[in-house]
Design an enzyme around this catalytic site. Structure first.
Site, PDB file in Angstrom:
ATOM      1  N   SER A 153       0.855  -1.188   0.000  1.00 29.91           N
ATOM      2  CA  SER A 153       0.000   0.000   0.000  1.00 29.91           C
ATOM      3  C   SER A 153       0.885   1.230   0.000  1.00 29.91           C
ATOM      4  O   SER A 153       2.010   1.194   0.517  1.00 29.91           O
ATOM      5  CB  SER A 153      -0.875   0.017   1.260  1.00 29.91           C
ATOM      6  OG  SER A 153      -1.497   1.274   1.425  1.00 29.91           O
TER       7      SER A 153
ATOM      8  N   TYR B  21      -0.820  -0.111  10.656  1.00 31.66           N
ATOM      9  CA  TYR B  21      -1.070  -0.545   9.278  1.00 31.66           C
ATOM     10  C   TYR B  21       0.093  -0.119   8.384  1.00 31.66           C
ATOM     11  O   TYR B  21       0.624  -0.912   7.610  1.00 31.66           O
ATOM     12  CB  TYR B  21      -2.388   0.042   8.766  1.00 31.66           C
ATOM     13  CG  TYR B  21      -2.697  -0.315   7.337  1.00 31.66           C
ATOM     14  CD1 TYR B  21      -3.203  -1.566   7.010  1.00 31.66           C
ATOM     15  CD2 TYR B  21      -2.487   0.596   6.308  1.00 31.66           C
ATOM     16  CE1 TYR B  21      -3.483  -1.904   5.695  1.00 31.66           C
ATOM     17  CE2 TYR B  21      -2.769   0.271   4.994  1.00 31.66           C
ATOM     18  CZ  TYR B  21      -3.269  -0.976   4.693  1.00 31.66           C
ATOM     19  OH  TYR B  21      -3.546  -1.303   3.388  1.00 31.66           O
TER      20      TYR B  21
ATOM     21  N   LYS C  51       2.792  -2.478   6.271  1.00 31.26           N
ATOM     22  CA  LYS C  51       2.999  -2.338   4.824  1.00 31.26           C
ATOM     23  C   LYS C  51       4.454  -1.982   4.517  1.00 31.26           C
ATOM     24  O   LYS C  51       5.017  -2.441   3.523  1.00 31.26           O
ATOM     25  CB  LYS C  51       2.029  -1.307   4.240  1.00 31.26           C
ATOM     26  CG  LYS C  51       0.572  -1.753   4.309  1.00 31.26           C
ATOM     27  CD  LYS C  51       0.377  -3.080   3.594  1.00 31.26           C
ATOM     28  CE  LYS C  51      -1.051  -3.561   3.621  1.00 31.26           C
ATOM     29  NZ  LYS C  51      -1.255  -4.783   2.831  1.00 31.26           N
TER      30      LYS C  51
END
Length: 129
Positions: free
Chosen positions: A14, A26, A30
């Site tokens: 991402s 998050y 990633k």
């Protein structure tokens, strides 16, 4: 893969892996994927394996977050779309096309890279992080 003469692995990460955004955990996960891709490309290259990553930006998927925003709060969606130079969010087929390329023999000289498919998105969220 090795018995077949090599192959290709594509990890879907991402833009949050390299552009700060809310939910640090998050983004950290990633970013770890991107590091893993670089390391695995070196570790597995001798076996004829290529490892790459694709980092999608915000995608307009029917029924999902940005589609709901577009329908329920058009003004907020308009502001968010300004994060993209062309004022358009990424379409899933645009990401799929890049993945298909990385899995094909046409990309045989590409390994250990991250390809953003984000239409030049500046920030991953409407908050403009």
């Amino acid at each position: 893969m090795q018995a077949a003469g090599g192959g290709a692995i594509v990890v879907v990460s991402s833009i949050s892996g390299w552009k700060p955004s809310p939910q640090a955990q998050y983004g950290a996960a990633k970013a770890a994927q991107l590091h893993m891709v670089s390391s695995l490309a070196r570790e597995l290259g001798g076996f004829g394996l290529r490892v790459n990553a694709v980092s999608p930006g915000s995608m307009l998927i029917p029924g999902k977050r940005w589609d709901r925003m577009r329908r329920e709060d058009p003004a907020a969606f308009q502001r968010f779309s300004e994060e993209f130079p062309g004022r358009e969010l990424v379409q899933p087929d645009e990401v799929a096309d890049v993945i298909a390329f990385l899995l094909s023999d046409e990309s045989r000289g590409v390994t250990g890279v991250n390809i953003p498919v984000d239409k030049g998105q500046n920030a991953p969220t409407p908050q403009g992080y």
